[in-house]
Design a protein around this motif. Structure first.
Motif, short mmCIF file in Angstrom:
data_model
loop_
_atom_site.label_atom_id
_atom_site.label_comp_id
_atom_site.label_asym_id
_atom_site.label_seq_id
_atom_site.Cartn_x
_atom_site.Cartn_y
_atom_site.Cartn_z
N ASN A 18 4.01 8.23 6.04
CA ASN A 18 4.71 7.38 5.08
C ASN A 18 3.82 6.98 3.92
OD1 ASN A 18 7.05 7.49 6.61
ND2 ASN A 18 6.61 5.60 7.71
N GLU A 19 2.56 6.68 4.21
CA GLU A 19 1.63 6.29 3.16
C GLU A 19 1.31 7.48 2.24
OE1 GLU A 19 1.47 5.45 6.36
OE2 GLU A 19 1.29 3.26 6.39
N GLU A 22 4.33 7.73 -0.09
CA GLU A 22 4.32 6.65 -1.09
C GLU A 22 3.25 6.89 -2.15
OE1 GLU A 22 6.45 4.10 -1.66
OE2 GLU A 22 7.63 5.12 -0.14
N LYS A 25 4.35 9.61 -4.57
CA LYS A 25 5.32 9.10 -5.55
C LYS A 25 4.63 8.28 -6.63
CE LYS A 25 9.01 8.64 -2.16
NZ LYS A 25 9.82 7.67 -1.42
N LYS A 26 3.78 7.34 -6.21
CA LYS A 26 3.12 6.45 -7.17
C LYS A 26 2.22 7.24 -8.12
CE LYS A 26 -0.04 2.52 -7.57
NZ LYS A 26 -0.63 3.09 -8.76
#
Length: 113
Positions: A18-19, A22, A25-26
């Motif tokens: 999940n990290e 994320e 995306k960032k």
């Protein structure tokens, strides 16, 4: 750099899927080209390993580790996914490799080495 975009390779334990997603995306929204892992052996993708014998498993892991270093070669920098400060042996090796090759190193949770 590719065009006006810095290239960043994500490094860290694949248990932090999940990290990774994320961060991808960032960093993409920050205008960076992101190179990530090809599969998440510790948090998903377990079917990849289940049918392998020990010899094939070892060779595959060695190939993936080497492939990730080639991804670092292609990047301007690495971004380390170090949830809770965790940095395993493979990731530590990738950080050292990046340092030896003059790559910028950033951390999700601050520098831990």
């Amino acid at each position: 750099m590719v065009g006006n975009y810095k290239v960043v390779t994500l490094c860290g334990s694949t248990r932090f899927k999940n990290e990774f997603m994320e961060a991808q995306k960032k960093l993409t929204l920050d205008g960076k080209i992101v190179i990530s892992v090809g599969l998440f052996g510790h948090s998903g993708d377990k079917e990849v390993w289940e049918s392998m014998d020990e010899g094939t498993l070892t060779k595959t892991k060695e190939m993936l580790d080497d492939m990730h270093k080639r991804k670092i070669d292609m990047a301007d920098e690495i971004f380390v996914i170090n949830v809770g400060g965790y940095i395993g042996d493979s990731t530590r090796s990738e950080i050292e490799y990046a340092k030896e090759h003059g790559k910028t190193i950033s951390y999700l949770e601050g520098e831990k080495l």
